[in-house]
Design a protein around this motif. Sequence first.
Motif, PDB file in Angstrom:
ATOM      1  N   VAL A  68       0.858  -1.176   0.000  1.00 57.25           N
ATOM      2  CA  VAL A  68       0.000   0.000   0.000  1.00 57.25           C
ATOM      3  C   VAL A  68       0.902   1.237   0.000  1.00 57.25           C
ATOM      4  CG1 VAL A  68      -1.842   1.247   1.180  1.00 57.25           C
ATOM      5  CG2 VAL A  68      -1.761  -1.253   1.295  1.00 57.25           C
ATOM      6  N   VAL A  72      -2.944   6.139  -1.219  1.00 58.70           N
ATOM      7  CA  VAL A  72      -4.033   5.180  -1.381  1.00 58.70           C
ATOM      8  C   VAL A  72      -5.032   5.339  -0.233  1.00 58.70           C
ATOM      9  CG1 VAL A  72      -4.604   2.706  -1.328  1.00 58.70           C
ATOM     10  CG2 VAL A  72      -2.680   3.514  -2.694  1.00 58.70           C
ATOM     11  N   ARG A  96      -8.034  -1.737  -0.633  1.00 63.42           N
ATOM     12  CA  ARG A  96      -7.930  -0.453  -1.334  1.00 63.42           C
ATOM     13  C   ARG A  96      -9.339  -0.020  -1.724  1.00 63.42           C
ATOM     14  NH1 ARG A  96      -2.987   0.373  -5.133  1.00 63.42           N
ATOM     15  NH2 ARG A  96      -1.311  -0.588  -3.941  1.00 63.42           N
TER      16      ARG A  96
END
Length: 147
Positions: A68, A72, A96
């Motif tokens: 990640v 994000v 996500r």
Amino acid sequence: MILLTRAVVQPWNCDMMGHMTTRFYVAFFDDAINILLGQATGWAPTMPEWADRGWADVRHEIDFVGEVPSGVIVEIYGTVRSVGRTSIQTDYEMRRLHGGELAAKLAAKTVFFNLAERKSTPLTEPMLERLKSWMAAADTPSHGGGA
């Protein structure tokens, strides 16, 4: 699973390679755990009736599935897997927001705790009722997001 929270991964949440570090995965999951505990049991640290009781995490198992990077937006979903006399076991997924890819999973065991006596204490009947109701609601497609 029920959507508990969303968060933006900031640059200071990331390591030298630009990906979120373990310490912030734990922090994001910890926020979700506290939200789930409040929603599923009715417990709130600011309410006088809970002044001497709280929670102690006794086990976390994290699977890191996908990286990640900064920028994000992640969503964390959760559910109650099982309820004991003094503890609950919960499962969480970090995904996500855009694309829904799984980033990490957490399995946790959390014990209801008497803060003055420094030991576990039984879940109350109202808590058990709420947990059963919450678990049933989490199983219905109209109530939860989760993928």
